[in-house]
Design a protein around this motif. Structure first.
Motif, PDB file in Angstrom:
ATOM      1  N   ARG A  83     -56.932 -36.578  49.987  1.00 39.45           N
ATOM      2  CA  ARG A  83     -55.987 -37.393  49.208  1.00 39.45           C
ATOM      3  C   ARG A  83     -54.783 -36.561  48.787  1.00 39.45           C
ATOM      4  O   ARG A  83     -53.646 -37.012  48.894  1.00 39.45           O
ATOM      5  CB  ARG A  83     -56.677 -37.990  47.976  1.00 39.45           C
ATOM      6  N   GLN A  84     -55.021 -35.345  48.271  1.00 42.76           N
ATOM      7  CA  GLN A  84     -53.909 -34.493  47.849  1.00 42.76           C
ATOM      8  C   GLN A  84     -52.983 -34.202  49.026  1.00 42.76           C
ATOM      9  O   GLN A  84     -51.765 -34.258  48.890  1.00 42.76           O
ATOM     10  CB  GLN A  84     -54.439 -33.182  47.266  1.00 42.76           C
ATOM     11  N   ARG A  85     -53.566 -33.900  50.160  1.00 39.46           N
ATOM     12  CA  ARG A  85     -52.769 -33.604  51.358  1.00 39.46           C
ATOM     13  C   ARG A  85     -51.915 -34.816  51.741  1.00 39.46           C
ATOM     14  O   ARG A  85     -50.717 -34.686  51.991  1.00 39.46           O
ATOM     15  CB  ARG A  85     -53.697 -33.200  52.502  1.00 39.46           C
ATOM     16  N   GLU A  86     -52.509 -35.993  51.772  1.00 40.05           N
ATOM     17  CA  GLU A  86     -51.749 -37.180  52.162  1.00 40.05           C
ATOM     18  C   GLU A  86     -50.662 -37.515  51.141  1.00 40.05           C
ATOM     19  O   GLU A  86     -49.581 -37.964  51.510  1.00 40.05           O
ATOM     20  CB  GLU A  86     -52.677 -38.381  52.391  1.00 40.05           C
ATOM     21  N   ILE A  87     -50.919 -37.264  49.874  1.00 41.40           N
ATOM     22  CA  ILE A  87     -49.895 -37.489  48.840  1.00 41.40           C
ATOM     23  C   ILE A  87     -48.683 -36.605  49.123  1.00 41.40           C
ATOM     24  O   ILE A  87     -47.537 -37.070  49.104  1.00 41.40           O
ATOM     25  CB  ILE A  87     -50.470 -37.230  47.434  1.00 41.40           C
ATOM     26  N   ALA A  88     -48.919 -35.332  49.389  1.00 44.49           N
ATOM     27  CA  ALA A  88     -47.802 -34.412  49.659  1.00 44.49           C
ATOM     28  C   ALA A  88     -47.064 -34.803  50.937  1.00 44.49           C
ATOM     29  O   ALA A  88     -45.832 -34.813  50.976  1.00 44.49           O
ATOM     30  CB  ALA A  88     -48.317 -32.979  49.748  1.00 44.49           C
ATOM     31  N   ILE A  89     -47.802 -35.135  51.994  1.00 41.70           N
ATOM     32  CA  ILE A  89     -47.165 -35.521  53.258  1.00 41.70           C
ATOM     33  C   ILE A  89     -46.330 -36.781  53.069  1.00 41.70           C
ATOM     34  O   ILE A  89     -45.196 -36.866  53.554  1.00 41.70           O
ATOM     35  CB  ILE A  89     -48.222 -35.722  54.367  1.00 41.70           C
ATOM     36  N   LEU A  90     -46.872 -37.761  52.357  1.00 45.60           N
ATOM     37  CA  LEU A  90     -46.123 -39.007  52.149  1.00 45.60           C
ATOM     38  C   LEU A  90     -44.931 -38.815  51.216  1.00 45.60           C
ATOM     39  O   LEU A  90     -43.924 -39.519  51.353  1.00 45.60           O
ATOM     40  CB  LEU A  90     -47.048 -40.109  51.647  1.00 45.60           C
TER      41      LEU A  90
END
Length: 192
Positions: A83-90
């Protein structure tokens, strides 16, 4: 036609036309975890041509190998949660208006449980209702990096407090990597 994307500046490489070096990279990309990750569309089209930033990596296989290795590391070998990774990517995709990255990673984010309200906030740069302090810290650090290219002392301290030094380093690296991809996609007019 209004609203249609500009024409691509780089034709998609056909697998049969690749040099030996390009073919090694091509095979490595299709054998990587990203090729089997849940995606809204496959890494290669029905003719085997790579989509998104991966086709451009074939222009210089040495750089392509380095980029795909860094991408694999920031995506699959950090201490950040999915989730943290996808938040940063988005956050990057929204800030850079990178449609390809948005399509791929909003799909992944939904699978990780991000809500439509959270996705709308990420896309538009607005409020994102994250209850988890580490997720908020990732978003706030990513957004400040995207706006200013740096972190204030206060944001740095808050990020270290919520994430620790290693995770903050990973966020900084992830933001830089996806910002680089967004620039490549934009300049080469890659639509997907």
């Amino acid at each position: 036609m209004p609203g249609s994307p500009p024409p691509a500046r780089l034709a998609a490489f056909r697998p049969g036309d690749l040099t030996a070096e390009q073919r090694r990279l091509y095979d490595r990309l299709l054998d990587s975890p990203r090729a089997s990750a849940p995606r809204p569309f496959p890494l290669a089209d029905e003719e085997g041509r790579l989509r998104g930033p991966f086709n451009a990596m074939l222009l210089n296989p040495d750089l392509g190998h380095a980029l795909q290795e860094l991408g694999g590391a920031v995506r699959y070998r950090t201490g950040l949660t999915s989730r943290q990774r996808e938040i940063a990517i988005l956050a990057v995709a929204g800030h850079e208006r990178s449609d390809y990255e948005w399509k791929v990673h909003s799909h992944a984010a939904r699978l990780e449980g991000l809500t439509e309200a959270q996705l709308a906030g990420l896309r538009g740069g607005g409020d994102c209702p994250f209850d988890d302090p580490a997720e908020r810290a990732v978003l706030e650090a990513a957004r400040e990096l995207l706006r200013t290219g740096d972190l204030t002392d206060d944001r740095f301290a808050a990020s270290i407090g919520a994430l620790g030094q290693t995770r903050l380093y990973e966020v900084i690296t992830l933001v830089g990597y996806y910002r680089l991809l967004a620039a490549q996609l934009r300049v080469l007019r890659v639509d997907g």
